[in-house]
Scaffold this motif. Structure first.
Motif, PDB file in Angstrom:
ATOM      1  N   PRO A 376      53.042  47.285  32.882  1.00  0.00           N
ATOM      2  CA  PRO A 376      54.064  47.957  33.512  1.00  0.00           C
ATOM      3  C   PRO A 376      53.905  48.185  34.791  1.00  0.00           C
ATOM      4  O   PRO A 376      55.129  48.351  35.464  1.00  0.00           O
ATOM      5  CB  PRO A 376      53.904  49.094  32.370  1.00  0.00           C
ATOM      6  CG  PRO A 376      53.338  48.829  31.225  1.00  0.00           C
ATOM      7  CD  PRO A 376      52.225  47.622  31.460  1.00  0.00           C
ATOM      8  N   LEU A 377      52.902  48.505  35.495  1.00  0.00           N
ATOM      9  CA  LEU A 377      52.640  48.770  36.582  1.00  0.00           C
ATOM     10  C   LEU A 377      53.126  47.300  37.589  1.00  0.00           C
ATOM     11  O   LEU A 377      53.499  47.705  38.501  1.00  0.00           O
ATOM     12  CB  LEU A 377      51.455  49.188  37.119  1.00  0.00           C
ATOM     13  CG  LEU A 377      51.317  50.682  37.016  1.00  0.00           C
ATOM     14  CD1 LEU A 377      49.884  51.129  36.917  1.00  0.00           C
ATOM     15  CD2 LEU A 377      52.247  51.554  37.826  1.00  0.00           C
ATOM     16  N   VAL A 378      52.565  46.265  37.335  1.00  0.00           N
ATOM     17  CA  VAL A 378      53.024  45.295  37.708  1.00  0.00           C
ATOM     18  C   VAL A 378      54.548  45.034  38.164  1.00  0.00           C
ATOM     19  O   VAL A 378      55.081  44.250  38.889  1.00  0.00           O
ATOM     20  CB  VAL A 378      52.313  43.970  37.068  1.00  0.00           C
ATOM     21  CG1 VAL A 378      53.069  42.391  37.709  1.00  0.00           C
ATOM     22  CG2 VAL A 378      50.954  43.850  37.172  1.00  0.00           C
ATOM     23  N   SER A 379      55.233  45.102  36.950  1.00  0.00           N
ATOM     24  CA  SER A 379      56.618  45.054  36.700  1.00  0.00           C
ATOM     25  C   SER A 379      57.500  46.244  37.548  1.00  0.00           C
ATOM     26  O   SER A 379      58.393  45.912  38.408  1.00  0.00           O
ATOM     27  CB  SER A 379      56.957  45.127  34.966  1.00  0.00           C
ATOM     28  OG  SER A 379      56.514  44.261  34.326  1.00  0.00           O
ATOM     29  N   ALA A 380      56.564  47.365  37.526  1.00  0.00           N
ATOM     30  CA  ALA A 380      57.528  48.496  38.185  1.00  0.00           C
ATOM     31  C   ALA A 380      57.398  48.426  39.524  1.00  0.00           C
ATOM     32  O   ALA A 380      58.412  48.674  40.239  1.00  0.00           O
ATOM     33  CB  ALA A 380      56.527  49.790  37.790  1.00  0.00           C
ATOM     34  N   ALA A 486      57.417  45.043  51.292  1.00  0.00           N
ATOM     35  CA  ALA A 486      56.131  44.385  51.210  1.00  0.00           C
ATOM     36  C   ALA A 486      54.912  45.208  50.680  1.00  0.00           C
ATOM     37  O   ALA A 486      54.016  44.611  49.957  1.00  0.00           O
ATOM     38  CB  ALA A 486      55.840  44.077  52.711  1.00  0.00           C
ATOM     39  N   LEU A 487      54.925  46.539  50.912  1.00  0.00           N
ATOM     40  CA  LEU A 487      53.871  47.474  50.274  1.00  0.00           C
ATOM     41  C   LEU A 487      53.954  47.418  48.763  1.00  0.00           C
ATOM     42  O   LEU A 487      52.917  47.274  48.227  1.00  0.00           O
ATOM     43  CB  LEU A 487      53.999  48.889  50.755  1.00  0.00           C
ATOM     44  CG  LEU A 487      52.958  49.828  50.448  1.00  0.00           C
ATOM     45  CD1 LEU A 487      51.567  49.374  50.763  1.00  0.00           C
ATOM     46  CD2 LEU A 487      53.259  51.064  51.051  1.00  0.00           C
ATOM     47  N   THR A 488      55.103  47.705  48.243  1.00  0.00           N
ATOM     48  CA  THR A 488      55.173  47.590  46.941  1.00  0.00           C
ATOM     49  C   THR A 488      54.986  46.192  46.111  1.00  0.00           C
ATOM     50  O   THR A 488      54.378  46.257  45.201  1.00  0.00           O
ATOM     51  CB  THR A 488      56.456  48.080  46.292  1.00  0.00           C
ATOM     52  OG1 THR A 488      57.670  47.387  47.154  1.00  0.00           O
ATOM     53  CG2 THR A 488      56.786  49.506  46.578  1.00  0.00           C
ATOM     54  N   ALA A 489      55.288  45.180  46.751  1.00  0.00           N
ATOM     55  CA  ALA A 489      54.882  43.786  46.438  1.00  0.00           C
ATOM     56  C   ALA A 489      53.568  43.715  46.191  1.00  0.00           C
ATOM     57  O   ALA A 489      52.862  43.099  45.375  1.00  0.00           O
ATOM     58  CB  ALA A 489      55.680  42.882  47.142  1.00  0.00           C
ATOM     59  N   LEU A 490      52.911  44.161  47.297  1.00  0.00           N
ATOM     60  CA  LEU A 490      51.461  43.935  47.495  1.00  0.00           C
ATOM     61  C   LEU A 490      50.529  44.895  46.290  1.00  0.00           C
ATOM     62  O   LEU A 490      49.738  44.719  45.597  1.00  0.00           O
ATOM     63  CB  LEU A 490      50.892  44.698  48.480  1.00  0.00           C
ATOM     64  CG  LEU A 490      49.186  44.660  48.733  1.00  0.00           C
ATOM     65  CD1 LEU A 490      48.630  43.291  48.696  1.00  0.00           C
ATOM     66  CD2 LEU A 490      48.894  45.384  50.025  1.00  0.00           C
ATOM     67  N   ALA A 491      51.096  46.100  45.931  1.00  0.00           N
ATOM     68  CA  ALA A 491      50.872  46.940  44.960  1.00  0.00           C
ATOM     69  C   ALA A 491      50.994  46.285  43.808  1.00  0.00           C
ATOM     70  O   ALA A 491      49.913  46.402  42.743  1.00  0.00           O
ATOM     71  CB  ALA A 491      51.498  48.230  45.018  1.00  0.00           C
ATOM     72  N   SER A 492      51.869  45.719  43.289  1.00  0.00           N
ATOM     73  CA  SER A 492      51.966  44.916  42.041  1.00  0.00           C
ATOM     74  C   SER A 492      50.959  43.910  42.009  1.00  0.00           C
ATOM     75  O   SER A 492      50.409  43.534  40.914  1.00  0.00           O
ATOM     76  CB  SER A 492      53.306  44.123  42.143  1.00  0.00           C
ATOM     77  OG  SER A 492      53.604  43.326  40.875  1.00  0.00           O
TER      78      SER A 492
END
Length: 519
Positions: A376-380, A486-492
């Motif tokens: 769910p967090l990867v997707s979010a 970019a930050l949220t993609a890294l978080a995924s």
């Protein structure tokens, strides 16, 4: 085999005999009444408990919403507040800094106090301090009086917020806890957007002081309800178990770090002040970690961070909070400084964001219970990154419907899922005697993440000119949205690599924390 097969029959006969013996002295009518009463009591009790828990959750959520609204609503009122109190551009920022500095640095301490002093006591004390400070803020006639009152609000919020979250983690278990944390996350995700609307409306119909006055009736109602529905603390305050040296070290370290971040835009990110204070704050946190490992009754069991769900969740909370506060900030800057919307229209424009974040939070409450937090967090975060990519297309001659609304809805939905899932990740497996401790850690991550997000994204948006208006404003805001994507993609990616698999996490989510081993 035969003995086992006769045991239930024998037991049934005994029960019938006891029942007949107990009822022979009563009339048929009394027996029937008693039987009906016996049949309905469990259902009535269950319904009563359900209603009480719903009211309890409502009280805690409204309290948290009040805390969050006082951050974002004040942002909208800053121009009129600055004119009224004759504050300069550099001084007016302390209206926010004085609050966030105290709030962020004391959350961990406040959470531990909830464990030792009592959750109900800390909730009511924090509510009282917050309310008195709100009155003082509304009556402030000078900058110094306002900043001191705002610091008082931060103190009250630092006691109130982790105590409320701690009450949720002890009052709700299993799937009900996941749903309660989803509601908590929805308030955290949508609260910022709602604050913009509330701030815009109150500033438009009255003046900035109404933002603080409105807290008074809300707080009184919360206090009355809290006394009725929040369970009484069953132990006396335990002051001897408080790690005072650790509290002083971590509070000073976080305060130093927050101050460095909030002042970096003015002093410069590469200035001696920013780098020196940030280094000092990080070293202080390292010293705190070393101290806690050798303390008999620590303020924070630092080994808990080694748990991938807690440590990974804490990092992702920094990103999620920074992203959602950044989303709010950048969208607000574009709507007001580029499109020329007034505070009220800006507030109305954020309603879809609040709804999208709330929908994401609601979805997370159902998905995490079945699939854990990893996917769910990867997707979010991937959804949030897609939303930020849409928002990066803002132009000087853009419109709200074309340039802001689509990306706002997508990013808001993704971050709504993220904030809830991260909270569940950090809080799951928490024992009752450490619920305040971990609640404080979770809230600290949210506050520090939001502070960093606002500071970093506002610096990128201002660009080389250092201003949010003018011809280059849209370009700077676009660059900030690209950085957020970019930050949220890294978080995924981090979520995929670090967080535990569903097969390991879901069973722990369903366990009663009382049965969890001491960490």
């Amino acid at each position: 085999m035969t003995a086992h097969s006769h045991t239930p029959t024998s037991l049934l006969k005994r029960i019938r005999a006891i029942h007949q013996g107990a009822t022979t002295t009563t009339t048929t009518t009394e027996s029937t009444t008693a039987t009906h009463s016996h049949e309905h009591r469990p259902n009535e009790a269950t319904a009563t408990v359900g209603r009480n828990r719903a009211v309890l959750l409502g009280v805690l959520l409204v309290a948290q919403l009040m805390v969050i609204l006082d951050i974002t609503a004040v942002n909208i009122a800053l121009p009129s507040l600055a004119r009224d109190l004759q504050l300069s551009g550099s001084t007016v920022s302390w209206t926010i800094t004085s609050y966030s500095l105290v709030f962020g640095s004391l959350l961990l301490f406040g959470g531990r106090l909830a464990d030792l002093v009592g959750r109900r006591r800390m909730f009511l004390t924090g509510l009282g301090v917050f309310t008195v400070s709100s009155v003082a803020s509304a009556l402030a006639g000078t900058a110094a009086a306002l900043f001191a009152a705002r610091a008082g609000q931060g103190l009250g919020a630092a006691m109130l917020s982790p105590a409320a979250l701690s009450i949720i983690t002890t009052a709700f278990q299993g799937k009900q806890r996941a749903k309660a944390l989803a509601a908590w996350g929805a308030v955290g995700g949508a609260g910022a957007a709602i604050g913009v609307l509330v701030g815009g409306v109150l500033t438009e119909v009255g003046d900035w002081r109404l933002i603080f006055y409105v807290n008074i009736p809300v707080a009184i109602g919360l206090a009355v309800a809290a006394l009725k529905v929040i369970p009484r603390d069953d132990t006396k305050p335990r002051w001897r178990g408080l790690d005072v040296p650790g509290a002083l070290i971590v509070t000073a370290s976080i305060a130093t770090l927050v101050y460095a971040i909030t002042q970096a835009d003015q002093a410069g990110w590469d200035s001696t002040q920013t780098t020196g204070l940030a280094t000092l704050g990080l070293v202080g946190l390292g010293v705190f970690g070393a101290w806690e490992r050798h303390t008999e009754k620590p303020l924070l069991r630092v080994e808990r961070i080694a748990d991938r769900a807690v440590g990974g969740g804490l990092f992702l909370m920094l990103v999620a909070a920074g992203s959602i506060f950044g989303l709010f900030l950048l969208s607000s800057l574009y709507l007001q400084n580029v499109l020329g919307m007034n505070p009220l229209m800006t507030g109305l424009a954020f309603i879809p964001l609040a709804l999208a974040a709330g929908a994401g939070a609601h979805a997370a409450g159902h998905v995490v219970g079945r699939h854990g937090v990893r996917m769910p967090l990867v997707s979010a975060f991937l959804i949030a990154a897609a939303g930020m990519a849409l928002l990066a297309h803002v132009t000087e001659n853009g419109t709200y419907v074309r340039n802001i609304l689509p990306g706002m809805l997508v990013a808001g939905f993704g971050l709504g899922i993220a904030v809830v899932s991260v909270s569940i990740s950090v809080m799951t497996g928490t024992r009752e005697d450490e619920s305040g401790m971990i609640s404080g850690l979770n809230s600290t991550g949210h506050e520090i993440g939001g502070t960093i997000g606002i500071a970093v994204f506002s610096t990128i948006a201002a660009g080389a000119t250092g201003a949010f208006g003018g011809a280059h404003a849209a370009s700077g805001i676009s660059h900030a949205f690209i950085a957020a994507g970019a930050l949220t993609a890294l978080a995924s990616l981090v979520a995929f690599l670090v967080l535990p698999h569903a097969r390991d996490f879901v069973p722990k989510l369903r366990l009663n924390p009382q049965t969890m081993p001491i960490h």
